[in-house]
Enzyme design. Structure first.
Site, PDB file in Angstrom:
ATOM      1  N   GLY A 160       3.769   0.948  -2.294  1.00  0.00           N
ATOM      2  CA  GLY A 160       3.384  -0.294  -2.944  1.00  0.00           C
ATOM      3  C   GLY A 160       4.090  -1.496  -2.342  1.00  0.00           C
ATOM      4  O   GLY A 160       4.952  -1.367  -1.466  1.00  0.00           O
ATOM      5  N   ASP A 161       3.700  -2.681  -2.782  1.00  0.00           N
ATOM      6  CA  ASP A 161       4.299  -3.946  -2.334  1.00  0.00           C
ATOM      7  C   ASP A 161       4.070  -4.200  -0.843  1.00  0.00           C
ATOM      8  O   ASP A 161       4.868  -4.881  -0.203  1.00  0.00           O
ATOM      9  CB  ASP A 161       5.812  -3.981  -2.640  1.00  0.00           C
ATOM     10  CG  ASP A 161       6.117  -3.604  -4.078  1.00  0.00           C
ATOM     11  OD1 ASP A 161       5.487  -4.189  -4.967  1.00  0.00           O
ATOM     12  OD2 ASP A 161       6.966  -2.727  -4.302  1.00  0.00           O
ATOM     13  N   GLY A 217       1.441  -5.810   0.372  1.00  0.00           N
ATOM     14  CA  GLY A 217       0.693  -7.049   0.562  1.00  0.00           C
ATOM     15  C   GLY A 217      -0.802  -6.851   0.366  1.00  0.00           C
ATOM     16  O   GLY A 217      -1.608  -7.593   0.934  1.00  0.00           O
ATOM     17  N   GLY A 236      -2.642  -7.481  -2.233  1.00  0.00           N
ATOM     18  CA  GLY A 236      -3.267  -8.619  -2.896  1.00  0.00           C
ATOM     19  C   GLY A 236      -3.672  -9.698  -1.915  1.00  0.00           C
ATOM     20  O   GLY A 236      -4.744 -10.297  -2.029  1.00  0.00           O
ATOM     21  N   ALA A 281       0.648  -2.747 -12.007  1.00  0.00           N
ATOM     22  CA  ALA A 281       0.452  -3.281 -10.658  1.00  0.00           C
ATOM     23  C   ALA A 281       0.937  -4.722 -10.613  1.00  0.00           C
ATOM     24  O   ALA A 281       1.017  -5.391 -11.638  1.00  0.00           O
ATOM     25  CB  ALA A 281      -1.027  -3.212 -10.284  1.00  0.00           C
ATOM     26  N   GLY A 282       1.244  -5.191  -9.418  1.00  0.00           N
ATOM     27  CA  GLY A 282       1.666  -6.578  -9.268  1.00  0.00           C
ATOM     28  C   GLY A 282       1.232  -7.123  -7.926  1.00  0.00           C
ATOM     29  O   GLY A 282       1.740  -6.690  -6.896  1.00  0.00           O
ATOM     30  N   HIS A 283       0.266  -8.029  -7.921  1.00  0.00           N
ATOM     31  CA  HIS A 283      -0.236  -8.605  -6.681  1.00  0.00           C
ATOM     32  C   HIS A 283      -0.097 -10.123  -6.739  1.00  0.00           C
ATOM     33  O   HIS A 283      -0.485 -10.747  -7.722  1.00  0.00           O
ATOM     34  CB  HIS A 283      -1.705  -8.223  -6.470  1.00  0.00           C
ATOM     35  CG  HIS A 283      -1.916  -6.750  -6.317  1.00  0.00           C
ATOM     36  ND1 HIS A 283      -3.138  -6.144  -6.464  1.00  0.00           N
ATOM     37  CD2 HIS A 283      -1.046  -5.754  -6.024  1.00  0.00           C
ATOM     38  CE1 HIS A 283      -3.017  -4.833  -6.272  1.00  0.00           C
ATOM     39  NE2 HIS A 283      -1.754  -4.592  -6.014  1.00  0.00           N
ATOM     40  N   THR A 332       7.551   1.089 -15.148  1.00  0.00           N
ATOM     41  CA  THR A 332       7.510  -0.335 -15.507  1.00  0.00           C
ATOM     42  C   THR A 332       7.576  -0.546 -17.013  1.00  0.00           C
ATOM     43  O   THR A 332       7.644  -1.681 -17.479  1.00  0.00           O
ATOM     44  CB  THR A 332       6.212  -0.982 -14.981  1.00  0.00           C
ATOM     45  OG1 THR A 332       5.101  -0.262 -15.520  1.00  0.00           O
ATOM     46  CG2 THR A 332       6.156  -0.954 -13.459  1.00  0.00           C
ATOM     47  N   THR A 368       3.184   7.237 -10.011  1.00  0.00           N
ATOM     48  CA  THR A 368       2.470   6.617 -11.124  1.00  0.00           C
ATOM     49  C   THR A 368       1.590   7.679 -11.787  1.00  0.00           C
ATOM     50  O   THR A 368       1.663   8.858 -11.435  1.00  0.00           O
ATOM     51  CB  THR A 368       1.655   5.401 -10.635  1.00  0.00           C
ATOM     52  OG1 THR A 368       1.188   4.671 -11.767  1.00  0.00           O
ATOM     53  CG2 THR A 368       0.493   5.810  -9.740  1.00  0.00           C
ATOM     54  N   ARG A 407      13.831  -4.551  -4.734  1.00  0.00           N
ATOM     55  CA  ARG A 407      13.222  -3.420  -4.033  1.00  0.00           C
ATOM     56  C   ARG A 407      14.221  -2.817  -3.060  1.00  0.00           C
ATOM     57  O   ARG A 407      14.970  -3.536  -2.391  1.00  0.00           O
ATOM     58  CB  ARG A 407      11.975  -3.879  -3.267  1.00  0.00           C
ATOM     59  CG  ARG A 407      10.845  -4.350  -4.178  1.00  0.00           C
ATOM     60  CD  ARG A 407       9.726  -4.990  -3.367  1.00  0.00           C
ATOM     61  NE  ARG A 407       8.688  -5.532  -4.251  1.00  0.00           N
ATOM     62  CZ  ARG A 407       7.926  -6.569  -3.968  1.00  0.00           C
ATOM     63  NH1 ARG A 407       8.089  -7.207  -2.813  1.00  0.00           N
ATOM     64  NH2 ARG A 407       7.008  -6.984  -4.815  1.00  0.00           N
TER      65      ARG A 407
END
Length: 372
Positions: free
Chosen positions: A54-55, A57, A59, A81-83, A177, A285, A351
């Protein structure tokens, strides 16, 4: 002879034939229909997936590809999720809504594979509306599958309790999370979950099921405090707010695939190494964030998957605990963390950083068959 004939038939089936004869063709009654040449008619979906933890990029890649997209979809995960997307110097953070919602000419679709915390959805929209005009009119271009499961406040509370219990019992938590995603998917698998369609049908019947589920959670976690009636009142309000957005997800996607030409984009959440089946279990997840999750999370046949883009960062990062072979727990990792501003969009946690791990990227490609 019988064995060789059956073997030939089996080979024919495996090679796409019908099981009989040297070409795998079984004799038919009547005229043989012409074999269709070329790909099946219909629109293909372009998929963007994370190839690490994840993370990467995703998004930003989705935002770029969605500029000329007609439909942008989420197929799994929730607001874990985080975008982050930057438009005209305004930074928007997305957790449940597809990043493509910024494109006012595209429809955003939240599929059946997503688990939805309704307060979180509207809070996310309100926060982004305050930042800039990017989300104006988002309800008019958003569609939610009637089969998507709901995340309740007690799912989130239980998530936190479970993390505490793991820490006490084994000295190590999963690093979730605490958004209730795991408990909601557990309810889905145990067939006690409640869906959007349940909420929008008979509310009295929904209330009975909700109370029974809340009671089960209270019995399982005695310290859990659930204000059942208050949450039901809140859900009743949200039911009317989302009613105009909800459609039969299967029929909606079928029309998108088989209707007029459309550019369809699917935004994967999380990443390959966090997949419930193929990730670094148990530090994963609760959904399938590899390419198979696109079919089950949207209700589309596999032959309609077009290009699959795997997003890779030049180095590797991971939030929370779990294996990390190339981690640099030293000044190099600290430099990567500070230079890259590596903080989780959802949790705000630092992170962990390390070198690019091409072995893991190759493994992700083996599962997903990335086009690029």
């Amino acid at each position: 002879m019988a064995g060789s004939e059956s073997g030939a038939a089996a080979r024919g089936l495996l090679n796409g034939g019908d099981g009989g004869g040297p070409e795998g063709k079984r004799p038919r009654l009547g005229p043989t229909p012409a074999s269709p040449s070329g790909p099946k008619p219909g629109n293909r979906v372009t998929v963007v997936l994370g190839a690490q933890w994840g993370d990467e990029g995703k998004g930003k890649v989705v935002d770029l590809l969605s500029l000329d997209a007609d439909l942008v979809c989420r197929c799994q995960g929730g607001n874990n999720a985080g975008h982050t997307v930057v438009v005209d110097s305004v930074e928007y953070d997305f957790h449940l809504l597809p990043s493509g919602v910024i494109n006012h000419n595209a429809t955003s679709f939240i599929g059946n594979g997503v688990v939805i915390h309704l307060p979180g959805l509207f809070e996310e929209a309100e926060k982004n509306l305050k930042k800039g005009p990017g989300l104006e009119g988002w309800e008019s271009r958003t569609v939610i599958s009637d089969r998507a499961h709901l995340v309740f406040n007690f799912h989130q509370a239980a998530d936190g309790i479970q993390e505490q219990q793991r820490q006490q019992q084994a000295g190590k938590n999963l690093g979730t999370t605490k958004k209730g995603i795991g408990p909601a998917y557990a309810c889905k698998a145990s067939r006690t979950g409640l869906r959007i369609c349940d909420l929008l049908a008979d509310f009295n019947e929904f209330s009975k099921k909700f109370r029974a589920l809340a009671q089960h959670y209270k019995a399982t976690y005695p310290t859990l405090n659930i204000d059942t009636e208050a949450e039901l009142e809140q859900l009743k309000v949200y039911a009317e707010k989302i009613r105009p957005l909800v459609k039969d997800g299967v029929y909606f996607m079928y029309q998108a695939l088989h209707g007029p030409p459309k550019k369809i984009l699917v935004e994967g959440a999380n990443a390959a190494l966090l997949d419930i089946d193929f990730g670094t279990y148990p530090f994963v997840t609760s959904s399938n964030c590899t390419v198979g999750g696109v079919c089950t999370g949207l209700g589309i046949p596999p032959q309609y998957i077009g290009k699959v883009y795997g997003v890779v960062k030049a180095y590797t990062t991971r939030v929370g605990v779990g294996t990390f072979p190339t981690e640099q727990d030293n000044e190099i990792g600290a430099l990567l963390q500070s230079r890259g501003r590596e903080f989780g969009v959802t949790t705000g946690r630092k992170r962990r950083c390390g070198w690019l791990d091409l072995v893991l990227v190759k493994y992700a490609h083996m599962i997903n068959g990335f086009s690029a």
